[in-house]
Design a protein around this motif. Structure first.
Motif, PDB file in Angstrom:
ATOM      1  N   HIS A 172       4.483  -4.389   5.345  1.00  0.00           N
ATOM      2  CA  HIS A 172       3.725  -4.227   6.585  1.00  0.00           C
ATOM      3  C   HIS A 172       3.714  -5.483   7.445  1.00  0.00           C
ATOM      4  O   HIS A 172       3.091  -5.501   8.509  1.00  0.00           O
ATOM      5  CB  HIS A 172       2.283  -3.809   6.256  1.00  0.00           C
ATOM      6  CG  HIS A 172       2.222  -2.540   5.475  1.00  0.00           C
ATOM      7  ND1 HIS A 172       2.415  -1.292   6.042  1.00  0.00           N
ATOM      8  CD2 HIS A 172       2.048  -2.318   4.151  1.00  0.00           C
ATOM      9  CE1 HIS A 172       2.333  -0.366   5.110  1.00  0.00           C
ATOM     10  NE2 HIS A 172       2.109  -0.961   3.953  1.00  0.00           N
ATOM     11  N   LEU A 173       4.393  -6.535   7.011  1.00  0.00           N
ATOM     12  CA  LEU A 173       4.411  -7.797   7.745  1.00  0.00           C
ATOM     13  C   LEU A 173       5.653  -7.908   8.618  1.00  0.00           C
ATOM     14  O   LEU A 173       6.738  -7.496   8.219  1.00  0.00           O
ATOM     15  CB  LEU A 173       4.377  -8.978   6.768  1.00  0.00           C
ATOM     16  CG  LEU A 173       3.160  -9.060   5.848  1.00  0.00           C
ATOM     17  CD1 LEU A 173       3.323 -10.214   4.871  1.00  0.00           C
ATOM     18  CD2 LEU A 173       1.879  -9.205   6.646  1.00  0.00           C
ATOM     19  N   ALA A 174       5.487  -8.494   9.794  1.00  0.00           N
ATOM     20  CA  ALA A 174       6.621  -8.736  10.680  1.00  0.00           C
ATOM     21  C   ALA A 174       7.237 -10.105  10.388  1.00  0.00           C
ATOM     22  O   ALA A 174       8.441 -10.281  10.460  1.00  0.00           O
ATOM     23  CB  ALA A 174       6.183  -8.667  12.137  1.00  0.00           C
ATOM     24  N   ARG A 175       6.379 -11.092  10.074  1.00  0.00           N
ATOM     25  CA  ARG A 175       6.859 -12.422   9.722  1.00  0.00           C
ATOM     26  C   ARG A 175       5.729 -13.208   9.075  1.00  0.00           C
ATOM     27  O   ARG A 175       4.558 -12.859   9.198  1.00  0.00           O
ATOM     28  CB  ARG A 175       7.406 -13.174  10.922  1.00  0.00           C
ATOM     29  CG  ARG A 175       6.353 -13.614  11.916  1.00  0.00           C
ATOM     30  CD  ARG A 175       6.992 -14.331  13.095  1.00  0.00           C
ATOM     31  NE  ARG A 175       5.962 -14.778  14.001  1.00  0.00           N
ATOM     32  CZ  ARG A 175       5.495 -16.019  14.059  1.00  0.00           C
ATOM     33  NH1 ARG A 175       5.991 -16.935  13.284  1.00  0.00           N
ATOM     34  NH2 ARG A 175       4.541 -16.344  14.900  1.00  0.00           N
ATOM     35  N   ILE A 176       6.100 -14.273   8.394  1.00  0.00           N
ATOM     36  CA  ILE A 176       5.144 -15.196   7.794  1.00  0.00           C
ATOM     37  C   ILE A 176       5.565 -16.594   8.210  1.00  0.00           C
ATOM     38  O   ILE A 176       6.710 -17.001   7.980  1.00  0.00           O
ATOM     39  CB  ILE A 176       5.144 -15.086   6.254  1.00  0.00           C
ATOM     40  CG1 ILE A 176       4.709 -13.689   5.834  1.00  0.00           C
ATOM     41  CG2 ILE A 176       4.246 -16.150   5.633  1.00  0.00           C
ATOM     42  CD1 ILE A 176       4.861 -13.424   4.348  1.00  0.00           C
ATOM     43  N   PRO A 197      13.344 -12.598   4.306  1.00  0.00           N
ATOM     44  CA  PRO A 197      13.648 -12.380   5.724  1.00  0.00           C
ATOM     45  C   PRO A 197      12.453 -12.568   6.660  1.00  0.00           C
ATOM     46  O   PRO A 197      12.625 -12.695   7.862  1.00  0.00           O
ATOM     47  CB  PRO A 197      14.111 -10.922   5.769  1.00  0.00           C
ATOM     48  CG  PRO A 197      14.460 -10.564   4.384  1.00  0.00           C
ATOM     49  CD  PRO A 197      13.607 -11.424   3.491  1.00  0.00           C
ATOM     50  N   LEU A 198      11.238 -12.599   6.116  1.00  0.00           N
ATOM     51  CA  LEU A 198      10.038 -12.697   6.951  1.00  0.00           C
ATOM     52  C   LEU A 198       9.581 -14.123   7.186  1.00  0.00           C
ATOM     53  O   LEU A 198       8.787 -14.383   8.094  1.00  0.00           O
ATOM     54  CB  LEU A 198       8.882 -11.931   6.282  1.00  0.00           C
ATOM     55  CG  LEU A 198       9.132 -10.474   5.945  1.00  0.00           C
ATOM     56  CD1 LEU A 198       7.928  -9.897   5.220  1.00  0.00           C
ATOM     57  CD2 LEU A 198       9.453  -9.683   7.186  1.00  0.00           C
TER      58      LEU A 198
END
Length: 75
Positions: free
Chosen positions: A28-32, A70-71
């Protein structure tokens, strides 16, 4: 959230509830973003220690690493 020290962070990282939660949350994450504000400790070696802990977890949990990789962006 605050974690007292590196041993406490390591316990948190490998807690079974945390590991299970990661696999539920990561999709559910787009990026960190990981940056210098991760700690108020001014030890110049801290970033290297944190990266070593991350790399160890990635080696132990390759599925986690593949999903998270990848995030992550480094500031």
């Amino acid at each position: 959230m605050g974690i007292e020290d590196l041993p406490a962070l390591e316990r948190y990282m490998y807690d079974p509830v945390h590991l299970a939660g990661d696999l539920e949350i990561i999709p559910h994450l787009a990026r960190i973003a990981v940056g210098p504000d991760v700690s108020d400790d001014m030890d110049p070696a801290l970033a290297g220690r944190l990266m070593a802990m991350h790399e160890e977890k990635a080696a132990r949990h390759p599925e986690w690493a593949a999903d998270l990789g990848p995030l992550v962006t480094f500031a």
